[in-house]
Design an enzyme around this catalytic site. Sequence first.
Site, PDB file in Angstrom:
ATOM      1  N   ASP A  49       0.844  -1.204   0.000  1.00  0.00           N
ATOM      2  CA  ASP A  49       0.000   0.000   0.000  1.00  0.00           C
ATOM      3  C   ASP A  49       0.878   1.253   0.000  1.00  0.00           C
ATOM      4  OD1 ASP A  49       0.886  -0.213   2.588  1.00  0.00           O
ATOM      5  OD2 ASP A  49      -1.070   0.114   3.528  1.00  0.00           O
ATOM      6  N   ASP A  88      -1.209  -6.101  -0.380  1.00  0.00           N
ATOM      7  CA  ASP A  88      -1.551  -5.484   0.912  1.00  0.00           C
ATOM      8  C   ASP A  88      -3.046  -5.231   1.020  1.00  0.00           C
ATOM      9  OD1 ASP A  88       0.490  -5.137   2.733  1.00  0.00           O
ATOM     10  OD2 ASP A  88       1.147  -3.209   1.912  1.00  0.00           O
ATOM     11  N   LYS A 118      -1.415  -9.413   2.718  1.00  0.00           N
ATOM     12  CA  LYS A 118      -0.675  -8.974   3.910  1.00  0.00           C
ATOM     13  C   LYS A 118      -1.539  -7.978   4.669  1.00  0.00           C
ATOM     14  CE  LYS A 118       3.065  -6.101   3.812  1.00  0.00           C
ATOM     15  NZ  LYS A 118       2.550  -4.954   4.582  1.00  0.00           N
ATOM     16  N   GLU A 186       9.060  -4.524  10.677  1.00  0.00           N
ATOM     17  CA  GLU A 186       9.485  -3.225  10.145  1.00  0.00           C
ATOM     18  C   GLU A 186      10.015  -2.330  11.254  1.00  0.00           C
ATOM     19  OE1 GLU A 186       6.866  -1.299   7.361  1.00  0.00           O
ATOM     20  OE2 GLU A 186       8.032   0.560   7.395  1.00  0.00           O
TER      21      GLU A 186
HETATM   22  O1  KIV Z   1       3.513  -1.226   1.667  1.00  0.00           O
HETATM   23  C1  KIV Z   1       4.706  -1.556   1.760  1.00  0.00           C
HETATM   24  O2  KIV Z   1       5.526  -1.151   0.937  1.00  0.00           O
HETATM   25  C2  KIV Z   1       5.086  -2.441   2.862  1.00  0.00           C
HETATM   26  C3  KIV Z   1       6.530  -2.716   3.170  1.00  0.00           C
HETATM   27  C4  KIV Z   1       6.693  -3.880   4.073  1.00  0.00           C
HETATM   28  C5  KIV Z   1       7.527  -2.753   2.162  1.00  0.00           C
HETATM   29  O3  KIV Z   1       4.241  -2.908   3.523  1.00  0.00           O
END
Ligand code: KIV
Length: 276
Positions: A49, A88, A118, A186
């Site tokens: 995202d 995401d 994710k 992260e």
């Molecule tokens: O949205 C994103 O770029 C992420 C990172 C873990 C790279 O969630």
Amino acid sequence: MSATARKTAPMPEDIRARKGGVPLVSLTAYTTPMAQFMDAHCDFVLVGDSVGMVLHGLPSTLGVTMEMMILHGQAVRRGLSRAMMVVDMPFGSYEAGPEEAFRNAARLMSETGAGAVKLEGGVAMAPTIAFLVARGVPVMAHVGLTPQSINTLGGYKVQGRGDAAAALMADARAVTSAGAFAVVLEKVPAALADRVTAEVGIPTIGIGASAGCDGQILVVDDMLGLFTAFRPKFVKRYATLGEQAEAAVAAYAEEVRARAFPGPEHVFAETAGGKS
Ligand code: KIV
């Protein structure tokens, strides 16, 4: 198996099986050509995202919609044949409850061809992760700095320092027990990332974490030097494409103004018999 040797994309269970092995390689992608560049080199590609900030100029990831994730997911999917694609779940698409999360995750998977979704969050999101996994949605978890929560975290700060380490460890354990097949860590201290990696039975994917994680991910525009709005400490630039792009545009502008472009080799003859 290395990504180059592989003929088909790995499944989430193949990614899970890489725990403790050769580090998993991943990057974000948002477009077909970028995905094509990565396909032979990455184990999985994340349609993050971060697309909202990187490609759409949004101030954070909070304004990213399902429609944006689906459009970019479809574009990335067309560029991949050997790397798995993870998409995401955007802010607001999964936090209200497991049923809504399932509806949106199913939509992301069926409309983009993603192998997994994710979502951000640890202990609080564990019931949702378990609900999704039990219904056929492979979930990659994301703990530590979770950018969708910047307003409650107070900004893009390192997470898990001092007393906060125990909560971060609890988050990583909770998503593992809930059935996530991997977890992104992260912006957490390296020593804590190493402890989490040793403790949980699923691959940890570091971003601003530790070389000891089971894999690494970066935002592609950051590592190519294309996204220059800010540069976190954890980003290593492997190229300076932003500078090259600006220099190329400046050279083009100069040549157009000087009538040096197009040159004779870029224009067409009046008859087909001449130079094409
Ligand atoms: O949205 C994103 O770029 C992420 C990172 C873990 C790279 O969630």
